[in-house]
Write a protein that holds these residues in place. Structure first.
Motif, PDB file in Angstrom:
ATOM      1  N   PRO A  11     -15.783  -4.577  63.202  1.00  0.00           N
ATOM      2  CA  PRO A  11     -17.206  -4.565  62.889  1.00  0.00           C
ATOM      3  C   PRO A  11     -17.945  -5.122  64.109  1.00  0.00           C
ATOM      4  N   VAL A  12     -19.027  -4.565  64.580  1.00  0.00           N
ATOM      5  CA  VAL A  12     -19.865  -5.175  65.673  1.00  0.00           C
ATOM      6  C   VAL A  12     -21.379  -5.027  65.628  1.00  0.00           C
ATOM      7  N   TYR A  13     -22.046  -6.021  65.594  1.00  0.00           N
ATOM      8  CA  TYR A  13     -23.514  -6.097  65.574  1.00  0.00           C
ATOM      9  C   TYR A  13     -24.004  -6.949  66.940  1.00  0.00           C
ATOM     10  N   ASP A  43     -20.245   0.077  64.637  1.00  0.00           N
ATOM     11  CA  ASP A  43     -21.344  -0.469  65.159  1.00  0.00           C
ATOM     12  C   ASP A  43     -22.298  -0.703  64.006  1.00  0.00           C
ATOM     13  N   ASP A  44     -22.569  -1.880  63.564  1.00  0.00           N
ATOM     14  CA  ASP A  44     -23.488  -2.125  62.270  1.00  0.00           C
ATOM     15  C   ASP A  44     -25.093  -2.222  62.767  1.00  0.00           C
ATOM     16  N   GLY A  45     -25.484  -1.116  63.428  1.00  0.00           N
ATOM     17  CA  GLY A  45     -26.892  -0.955  63.840  1.00  0.00           C
ATOM     18  C   GLY A  45     -27.389  -2.089  64.681  1.00  0.00           C
ATOM     19  N   LEU A  73     -26.423  -3.135  58.231  1.00  0.00           N
ATOM     20  CA  LEU A  73     -25.995  -3.170  56.604  1.00  0.00           C
ATOM     21  C   LEU A  73     -25.128  -4.253  56.483  1.00  0.00           C
ATOM     22  N   GLY A  74     -24.844  -4.925  57.475  1.00  0.00           N
ATOM     23  CA  GLY A  74     -23.856  -6.270  57.021  1.00  0.00           C
ATOM     24  C   GLY A  74     -22.201  -6.007  57.286  1.00  0.00           C
ATOM     25  N   GLN A  75     -21.594  -7.086  57.359  1.00  0.00           N
ATOM     26  CA  GLN A  75     -20.261  -6.863  57.854  1.00  0.00           C
ATOM     27  C   GLN A  75     -19.515  -6.311  56.825  1.00  0.00           C
ATOM     28  N   THR A  76     -19.746  -6.491  55.371  1.00  0.00           N
ATOM     29  CA  THR A  76     -18.815  -5.883  54.336  1.00  0.00           C
ATOM     30  C   THR A  76     -19.008  -4.277  54.636  1.00  0.00           C
ATOM     31  N   LEU A  94     -10.311  -7.324  62.938  1.00  0.00           N
ATOM     32  CA  LEU A  94     -10.838  -8.410  63.638  1.00  0.00           C
ATOM     33  C   LEU A  94     -12.268  -8.387  64.208  1.00  0.00           C
ATOM     34  N   ASP A  95     -12.568  -9.495  64.498  1.00  0.00           N
ATOM     35  CA  ASP A  95     -13.984  -9.832  64.871  1.00  0.00           C
ATOM     36  C   ASP A  95     -14.118  -9.146  65.912  1.00  0.00           C
ATOM     37  N   GLY A  96     -15.593  -8.690  66.587  1.00  0.00           N
ATOM     38  CA  GLY A  96     -15.923  -8.116  67.613  1.00  0.00           C
ATOM     39  C   GLY A  96     -16.377  -9.061  68.891  1.00  0.00           C
ATOM     40  N   ASP A  97     -16.246 -10.320  68.597  1.00  0.00           N
ATOM     41  CA  ASP A  97     -16.711 -11.308  69.345  1.00  0.00           C
ATOM     42  C   ASP A  97     -15.689 -12.088  70.380  1.00  0.00           C
ATOM     43  N   LEU A  98     -14.436 -11.726  70.227  1.00  0.00           N
ATOM     44  CA  LEU A  98     -13.186 -12.249  70.879  1.00  0.00           C
ATOM     45  C   LEU A  98     -12.877 -13.563  70.059  1.00  0.00           C
ATOM     46  N   TRP A 130     -19.791 -28.555  61.816  1.00  0.00           N
ATOM     47  CA  TRP A 130     -20.831 -28.349  60.701  1.00  0.00           C
ATOM     48  C   TRP A 130     -20.269 -27.081  60.148  1.00  0.00           C
ATOM     49  N   LYS A 131     -19.822 -25.983  61.096  1.00  0.00           N
ATOM     50  CA  LYS A 131     -19.106 -24.684  60.514  1.00  0.00           C
ATOM     51  C   LYS A 131     -17.849 -24.700  59.793  1.00  0.00           C
ATOM     52  N   ARG A 132     -16.988 -25.425  60.280  1.00  0.00           N
ATOM     53  CA  ARG A 132     -15.675 -25.878  59.773  1.00  0.00           C
ATOM     54  C   ARG A 132     -15.780 -26.500  58.374  1.00  0.00           C
ATOM     55  N   LYS A 203     -24.377 -14.324  70.108  1.00  0.00           N
ATOM     56  CA  LYS A 203     -24.489 -15.297  69.077  1.00  0.00           C
ATOM     57  C   LYS A 203     -24.074 -15.077  67.669  1.00  0.00           C
ATOM     58  N   THR A 204     -23.782 -16.031  66.932  1.00  0.00           N
ATOM     59  CA  THR A 204     -23.247 -15.899  65.563  1.00  0.00           C
ATOM     60  C   THR A 204     -24.227 -15.269  64.676  1.00  0.00           C
ATOM     61  N   LYS A 205     -23.587 -14.461  63.922  1.00  0.00           N
ATOM     62  CA  LYS A 205     -24.967 -13.805  63.077  1.00  0.00           C
ATOM     63  C   LYS A 205     -25.143 -14.188  61.644  1.00  0.00           C
ATOM     64  N   TYR A 206     -24.556 -15.434  61.316  1.00  0.00           N
ATOM     65  CA  TYR A 206     -24.851 -16.327  60.344  1.00  0.00           C
ATOM     66  C   TYR A 206     -25.309 -17.721  60.222  1.00  0.00           C
ATOM     67  N   GLY A 207     -26.153 -17.891  59.630  1.00  0.00           N
ATOM     68  CA  GLY A 207     -26.646 -19.094  59.596  1.00  0.00           C
ATOM     69  C   GLY A 207     -25.957 -20.020  58.439  1.00  0.00           C
ATOM     70  N   ARG A 210     -27.614 -19.848  54.716  1.00  0.00           N
ATOM     71  CA  ARG A 210     -27.697 -18.555  54.017  1.00  0.00           C
ATOM     72  C   ARG A 210     -26.229 -18.005  53.801  1.00  0.00           C
ATOM     73  N   ARG A 211     -25.322 -18.300  54.513  1.00  0.00           N
ATOM     74  CA  ARG A 211     -23.886 -17.843  54.252  1.00  0.00           C
ATOM     75  C   ARG A 211     -23.212 -18.550  53.083  1.00  0.00           C
ATOM     76  N   MET A 212     -23.660 -19.900  53.153  1.00  0.00           N
ATOM     77  CA  MET A 212     -23.130 -20.787  52.042  1.00  0.00           C
ATOM     78  C   MET A 212     -23.869 -20.303  50.549  1.00  0.00           C
TER      79      MET A 212
HETATM   80  N1  UDP Z   1     -21.233  -8.472  62.228  1.00  0.00           N
HETATM   81  C1  UDP Z   1     -21.482  -7.307  61.701  1.00  0.00           C
HETATM   82  N2  UDP Z   1     -22.460  -7.120  61.128  1.00  0.00           N
HETATM   83  C2  UDP Z   1     -23.217  -8.492  60.566  1.00  0.00           C
HETATM   84  C3  UDP Z   1     -22.932  -9.747  61.005  1.00  0.00           C
HETATM   85  C4  UDP Z   1     -21.869 -10.005  61.779  1.00  0.00           C
HETATM   86  O1  UDP Z   1     -21.017  -6.227  62.143  1.00  0.00           O
HETATM   87  O2  UDP Z   1     -24.528  -8.084  60.048  1.00  0.00           O
HETATM   88  C5  UDP Z   1     -19.859  -8.712  62.984  1.00  0.00           C
HETATM   89  C6  UDP Z   1     -20.054  -9.339  64.287  1.00  0.00           C
HETATM   90  O3  UDP Z   1     -20.674  -8.737  65.302  1.00  0.00           O
HETATM   91  C7  UDP Z   1     -18.608  -9.845  64.729  1.00  0.00           C
HETATM   92  C8  UDP Z   1     -18.207 -10.417  63.109  1.00  0.00           C
HETATM   93  O4  UDP Z   1     -19.046  -9.418  62.345  1.00  0.00           O
HETATM   94  O5  UDP Z   1     -17.894  -8.933  65.275  1.00  0.00           O
HETATM   95  C9  UDP Z   1     -18.116 -11.703  62.794  1.00  0.00           C
HETATM   96  O6  UDP Z   1     -19.425 -11.987  62.798  1.00  0.00           O
HETATM   97  P1  UDP Z   1     -19.836 -13.651  63.617  1.00  0.00           P
HETATM   98  O7  UDP Z   1     -18.888 -13.828  64.787  1.00  0.00           O
HETATM   99  O8  UDP Z   1     -21.320 -13.640  63.837  1.00  0.00           O
HETATM  100  O9  UDP Z   1     -19.434 -14.500  62.387  1.00  0.00           O
HETATM  101  P2  UDP Z   1     -18.612 -16.180  62.603  1.00  0.00           P
HETATM  102  O10 UDP Z   1     -17.692 -15.971  63.557  1.00  0.00           O
HETATM  103  O11 UDP Z   1     -20.025 -16.836  63.223  1.00  0.00           O
HETATM  104  O12 UDP Z   1     -18.437 -16.396  61.346  1.00  0.00           O
END
Ligand code: UDP
Ligand code: MG
Length: 253
Positions: A11-13, A43-45, A73-76, A94-98, A130-132, A203-207, A210-212
């Motif tokens: 998933p990539v946004y 690609d999530d928009g 639409l979100g990662q799910t 796997l995540d798209g942010d390496l 904080w995130k951990r 950037k991370t996509k989550y605050g 909000r996520r909590m």
């Molecule tokens: N992502 C997505 N749609 C969203 C939010 C995130 O496809 O609305 C993707 C994002 O591009 C990444 C993965 O989901 O590849 C995890 O997101 P992120 O790295 O922001 O999360 P974190 O690592 O901060 O928990």
């Protein structure tokens, strides 16, 4: 498809700086893979150049498949679309942010010989304190309410046999509960330590808050599902008439 075929769902946004290097790492990690491989980017928009760069990469590597939402639409949702489109016998997310290392993929997929789902546990997690901390609290609360023991459900690096994911119906936020929902369906879930890397670009996509809030509210829905799950397949018997059996055996010829 052959038994060693593999779909990698990503998933990539707005990950324009990451998709190129990630594709290169995937190619290197799976250069000796014995079966068919597809890199299924969802690609999530994105509003940056992510889609454009993926299309360009696809011209050089036809193993890249691209699915694209016209809006975010979100990662799910992105993972759900990937699950339905994936063609491989094994499906890895796997995540798209390496932050996940593609080099871990072969080891996880090999474990599918003995399990249905292999979940990564991020060791030496490269996120802020904080995130951990908030993720540890959320995992504890989730396991307590849903009566489970999933150490790191937020780790996207997971491997699945395709039958686990092809029929899943996902609601927003449910990517955080996949191991629990699959265990509920009697799939064998195992957890293994995997490496983790810092996010270097984008950037991370989550605050955290909000996520909590969303994650904690959703546990009650999953608890309800678990409580009301009907495992009818374990006790199901279909009684056929001789005529029906006749028709079936002709169909299967
Ligand atoms: N992502 C997505 N749609 C969203 C939010 C995130 O496809 O609305 C993707 C994002 O591009 C990444 C993965 O989901 O590849 C995890 O997101 P992120 O790295 O922001 O999360 P974190 O690592 O901060 O928990
Ligand atoms: Mg990340």
């Amino acid at each position: 498809m052959e038994s060693s075929s593999l779909s990698v769902v990503i998933p990539v946004y707005n990950e324009e700086e990451n998709v190129g290097p990630l594709h290169a790492q995937l190619q290197a990690a799976l250069a000796n893979w014995p079966g068919d491989v597809e890199f299924l980017f969802v690609d999530d928009g994105s509003t940056d150049a992510t889609l454009e760069l993926l299309k360009r990469a696809q011209m050089a590597d036809p193993r890249i498949r691209i699915a694209h939402f016209r809006r975010n639409l979100g990662q799910t949702a992105a993972m759900g679309a990937g699950f339905h489109l994936a063609k491989g016998r094994a499906v890895v997310t796997l995540d798209g942010d390496l932050q996940n290392d593609p080099g871990e993929i072969p080891r996880l997929v090999q474990m599918l010989a003995d399990y249905d789902v292999v979940c990564g546990i991020r060791t030496r997690r490269q996120d802020t304190w904080w995130k951990r901390r908030s993720s540890r609290i959320a995992n504890g609360f989730r396991n307590w309410v849903t009566n489970d023991d999933i150490v790191d459900t937020g780790c996207t690096l997971k491997a699945y046999r395709r039958e686990c994911v092809e029929r899943l119906e996902l609601y927003n936020g449910m990517h955080r509960f996949l191991p629990t929902l699959l265990r509920m369906r009697s799939f064998r879930v195992v957890q293994v330590p995997v490496s983790h890397r810092p996010r270097r670009a984008g950037k991370t996509k989550y605050g955290t808050w909000r996520r909590m809030k969303k994650g904690l509210a959703d546990v009650w829905a999953v608890r309800w599902m678990k409580k009301n799950w009907i495992p009818y397949e374990a006790v199901l018997e279909v009684v056929e008439t001789p005529e029906n059996l006749e028709v079936k055996s002709q169909e299967s010829v």
